[in-house]
Design an enzyme around this catalytic site. Sequence first.
Site, PDB file in Angstrom:
ATOM      1  N   ASP A 181      29.653 -13.360  11.873  1.00 56.27           N
ATOM      2  CA  ASP A 181      29.415 -12.067  12.530  1.00 56.27           C
ATOM      3  C   ASP A 181      27.930 -11.728  12.420  1.00 56.27           C
ATOM      4  O   ASP A 181      27.288 -12.050  11.418  1.00 56.27           O
ATOM      5  CB  ASP A 181      30.253 -10.977  11.842  1.00 56.27           C
ATOM      6  CG  ASP A 181      30.590  -9.832  12.792  1.00 56.27           C
ATOM      7  OD1 ASP A 181      31.771  -9.654  13.120  1.00 56.27           O
ATOM      8  OD2 ASP A 181      29.652  -9.107  13.211  1.00 56.27           O
ATOM      9  N   ASN A 182      27.401 -11.080  13.462  1.00 58.88           N
ATOM     10  CA  ASN A 182      26.004 -10.632  13.383  1.00 58.88           C
ATOM     11  C   ASN A 182      25.905  -9.140  13.034  1.00 58.88           C
ATOM     12  O   ASN A 182      24.830  -8.571  13.039  1.00 58.88           O
ATOM     13  CB  ASN A 182      25.248 -10.917  14.690  1.00 58.88           C
ATOM     14  CG  ASN A 182      25.702 -10.022  15.835  1.00 58.88           C
ATOM     15  OD1 ASN A 182      26.725  -9.342  15.736  1.00 58.88           O
ATOM     16  ND2 ASN A 182      24.945 -10.014  16.914  1.00 58.88           N
ATOM     17  N   PHE A 242      26.664  -6.494  14.654  1.00 57.61           N
ATOM     18  CA  PHE A 242      26.231  -5.541  15.685  1.00 57.61           C
ATOM     19  C   PHE A 242      27.159  -4.329  15.679  1.00 57.61           C
ATOM     20  O   PHE A 242      26.717  -3.191  15.557  1.00 57.61           O
ATOM     21  CB  PHE A 242      26.195  -6.208  17.070  1.00 57.61           C
ATOM     22  CG  PHE A 242      25.925  -5.231  18.181  1.00 57.61           C
ATOM     23  CD1 PHE A 242      24.882  -4.316  18.085  1.00 57.61           C
ATOM     24  CD2 PHE A 242      26.723  -5.202  19.326  1.00 57.61           C
ATOM     25  CE1 PHE A 242      24.640  -3.384  19.108  1.00 57.61           C
ATOM     26  CE2 PHE A 242      26.480  -4.282  20.348  1.00 57.61           C
ATOM     27  CZ  PHE A 242      25.444  -3.379  20.232  1.00 57.61           C
ATOM     28  N   TYR A 283      30.143  -7.125  30.817  1.00 57.86           N
ATOM     29  CA  TYR A 283      31.316  -7.440  29.999  1.00 57.86           C
ATOM     30  C   TYR A 283      32.385  -8.157  30.835  1.00 57.86           C
ATOM     31  O   TYR A 283      32.839  -9.241  30.467  1.00 57.86           O
ATOM     32  CB  TYR A 283      31.863  -6.145  29.415  1.00 57.86           C
ATOM     33  CG  TYR A 283      33.048  -6.301  28.490  1.00 57.86           C
ATOM     34  CD1 TYR A 283      32.909  -6.848  27.219  1.00 57.86           C
ATOM     35  CD2 TYR A 283      34.315  -5.851  28.869  1.00 57.86           C
ATOM     36  CE1 TYR A 283      34.002  -6.955  26.357  1.00 57.86           C
ATOM     37  CE2 TYR A 283      35.408  -5.954  28.020  1.00 57.86           C
ATOM     38  CZ  TYR A 283      35.244  -6.502  26.767  1.00 57.86           C
ATOM     39  OH  TYR A 283      36.318  -6.610  25.919  1.00 57.86           O
TER      40      TYR A 283
HETATM   41  P1  NAD Z   1      34.449  -4.834  17.603  1.00 61.72           P
HETATM   42  O1  NAD Z   1      33.205  -4.336  18.245  1.00 61.72           O
HETATM   43  O2  NAD Z   1      35.009  -4.057  16.480  1.00 61.72           O
HETATM   44  O3  NAD Z   1      34.270  -6.333  17.120  1.00 61.72           O
HETATM   45  C1  NAD Z   1      33.412  -7.259  17.719  1.00 61.72           C
HETATM   46  C2  NAD Z   1      32.734  -8.056  16.608  1.00 61.72           C
HETATM   47  O4  NAD Z   1      31.885  -9.062  17.173  1.00 61.72           O
HETATM   48  C3  NAD Z   1      31.862  -7.175  15.729  1.00 61.72           C
HETATM   49  O5  NAD Z   1      32.112  -7.471  14.375  1.00 61.72           O
HETATM   50  C4  NAD Z   1      30.448  -7.581  16.144  1.00 61.72           C
HETATM   51  O6  NAD Z   1      29.492  -7.369  15.123  1.00 61.72           O
HETATM   52  C5  NAD Z   1      30.639  -9.046  16.499  1.00 61.72           C
HETATM   53  N1  NAD Z   1      29.622  -9.577  17.398  1.00 61.72           N
HETATM   54  C6  NAD Z   1      29.159  -9.033  18.554  1.00 61.72           C
HETATM   55  N2  NAD Z   1      28.215  -9.823  19.101  1.00 61.72           N
HETATM   56  C7  NAD Z   1      28.071 -10.892  18.275  1.00 61.72           C
HETATM   57  C8  NAD Z   1      27.224 -12.040  18.283  1.00 61.72           C
HETATM   58  N3  NAD Z   1      26.343 -12.257  19.271  1.00 61.72           N
HETATM   59  N4  NAD Z   1      27.337 -12.933  17.266  1.00 61.72           N
HETATM   60  C9  NAD Z   1      28.205 -12.722  16.267  1.00 61.72           C
HETATM   61  N5  NAD Z   1      29.034 -11.643  16.192  1.00 61.72           N
HETATM   62  C10 NAD Z   1      28.953 -10.739  17.192  1.00 61.72           C
HETATM   63  O7  NAD Z   1      35.519  -4.968  18.781  1.00 61.72           O
HETATM   64  P2  NAD Z   1      37.058  -5.405  18.743  1.00 61.72           P
HETATM   65  O8  NAD Z   1      37.822  -4.316  19.391  1.00 61.72           O
HETATM   66  O9  NAD Z   1      37.457  -5.869  17.403  1.00 61.72           O
HETATM   67  O10 NAD Z   1      37.046  -6.630  19.766  1.00 61.72           O
HETATM   68  C11 NAD Z   1      37.188  -7.974  19.338  1.00 61.72           C
HETATM   69  C12 NAD Z   1      37.351  -8.873  20.563  1.00 61.72           C
HETATM   70  O11 NAD Z   1      38.532  -8.530  21.280  1.00 61.72           O
HETATM   71  C13 NAD Z   1      36.190  -8.781  21.550  1.00 61.72           C
HETATM   72  O12 NAD Z   1      35.913 -10.071  22.052  1.00 61.72           O
HETATM   73  C14 NAD Z   1      36.743  -7.914  22.657  1.00 61.72           C
HETATM   74  O13 NAD Z   1      36.131  -8.203  23.881  1.00 61.72           O
HETATM   75  C15 NAD Z   1      38.221  -8.292  22.631  1.00 61.72           C
HETATM   76  N6  NAD Z   1      39.045  -7.212  23.180  1.00 61.72           N
HETATM   77  C16 NAD Z   1      39.318  -6.086  22.466  1.00 61.72           C
HETATM   78  C17 NAD Z   1      40.094  -5.066  23.009  1.00 61.72           C
HETATM   79  C18 NAD Z   1      40.417  -3.811  22.237  1.00 61.72           C
HETATM   80  O14 NAD Z   1      41.023  -2.895  22.815  1.00 61.72           O
HETATM   81  N7  NAD Z   1      40.094  -3.709  20.975  1.00 61.72           N
HETATM   82  C19 NAD Z   1      40.592  -5.192  24.313  1.00 61.72           C
HETATM   83  C20 NAD Z   1      40.272  -6.339  25.028  1.00 61.72           C
HETATM   84  C21 NAD Z   1      39.524  -7.351  24.451  1.00 61.72           C
END
Ligand code: NAD
Length: 366
Positions: free
Chosen positions: A65-66, A68, A177
Amino acid sequence: SMNEAIIDFSIAATHGGSILLSEVNYLNSKPLDRKRILITGGAGFVGSHLTDKLMMDGHEVTVVDNFFTGRKRNVEHWIGHENFELINHDVVEPLYIEVDQIYHLASPASPPNYMYNPIKTLKTNTIGTLNMLGLAKRVGARLLLASTSEVYGDPEVHPQNEEYWGHVNPIGPRACYDEGKRVAETMCYAYMKQEGVEVRVARIFNTFGSRMHMNDGRVVSNFILQALQGEPLTVYGSGSQTRAFQYVSDLVNGLVLLMNSNISSPVNLGNPEEHTILEFARLIKSLVVSQSQIQFLPEAQDDPQRRRPDIRKAKMMLGWEPVVPLEEGLNKTIQYFSRELEHQANNQYIPKPKAARMKKGRPRHN
Ligand code: NAD
Ligand code: UDP
Ligand code: UDP
């Protein structure tokens, strides 16, 4: 010994409940069942719950994880465990490790977060996914992509099934996105067909639960935080647009079932119970027992008007369907956010939820 250790309840309880380390499975005796698993984005909302499940099942988990939008706090209860590794790394840069399975979740997920730096969002979903597929190819790992219902855009087919190609504006504010995830899916199938990489694609619909960031900006966290603080619940547009929300534990179970299935084509994972956003506002207000007003703000550009997953494929092929009722999930999430508010008050810092709009200024997109 590790078996006797109990996680500090005061810490773990504030973000997602407590875990008894003695309940962690050990798969040492069954080496074929025990996998080395990479979770990119594993310190985020969904990724940290997935980490808990796979750790509890006895696997070796590496979180990349980065930070962000993710937080070390979300996985800190595993730091020091012999099966756990946390790597601060950006997936836009190549990564060389040895694993059996990759859950590729790294990507900002909430509209304010992915719109904050659209170029970075594009790089993460394109170059980041390419790197993880390159890694999967080199080590022979299976890769599951966390795709999204956003690949259907503002859908003209309702409910959305996996056959639908979508209705996406390629140059609108959500495009970084939506199109990023669409090309990530394209890459998965190119690597499958050309290089024989095993891929799984989960099209995830709206999900909520503990460990969502207070600044996340998605509707459930905004409404709950607003209701808890007696502030107006901000409805964008008329509130007649619909969504269907699943609780995070249902999603995590679906992701693991899909990864270990033999279904390489995309699978929707979501809860088909559909409500208008105004209904959500009223429901959350009543569950919190809040005096907050409901405030109508201008509608967000290209906001999908109706969304509900058709989950017949997941039901039939994975035997999966959501089991947590909406109100039960919401009550757990309300508890989590009220503890977060206390935690922040003790730290004298209460972030306000952000609106889903582009920020002024130019963020760097390294
Ligand atoms: P979140 O923002 O909590 O988690 C995303 C994670 O990815 C974070 O920990 C962030 O720091 C990390 N990240 C971002 N860019 C990065 C990079 N370049 N390198 C390394 N790490 C990076 O969001 P979430 O809700 O947990 O979503 C997780 C995944 O599920 C995502 O891919 C999102 O597109 C997908 N998703 C989520 C939902 C939802 O409703 N939660 C719906 C559809 C898809
Ligand atoms: N890659 C990586 N880890 C690996 C193998 C590859 O990060 O273990 C990256 C590599 O840097 C490349 C991308 O994945 O940019 C795609 O790899 P592939 O082997 O498909 O392409 P090539 O290196 O031949 O361009
Ligand atoms: N929304 C809202 N108020 C908020 C946040 C979101 O009315 O404070 C609306 C948003 O316009 C959309 C729906 O709620 O119609 C879901 O938005 P969210 O950002 O949670 O996720 P999306 O499904 O749009 O990615």
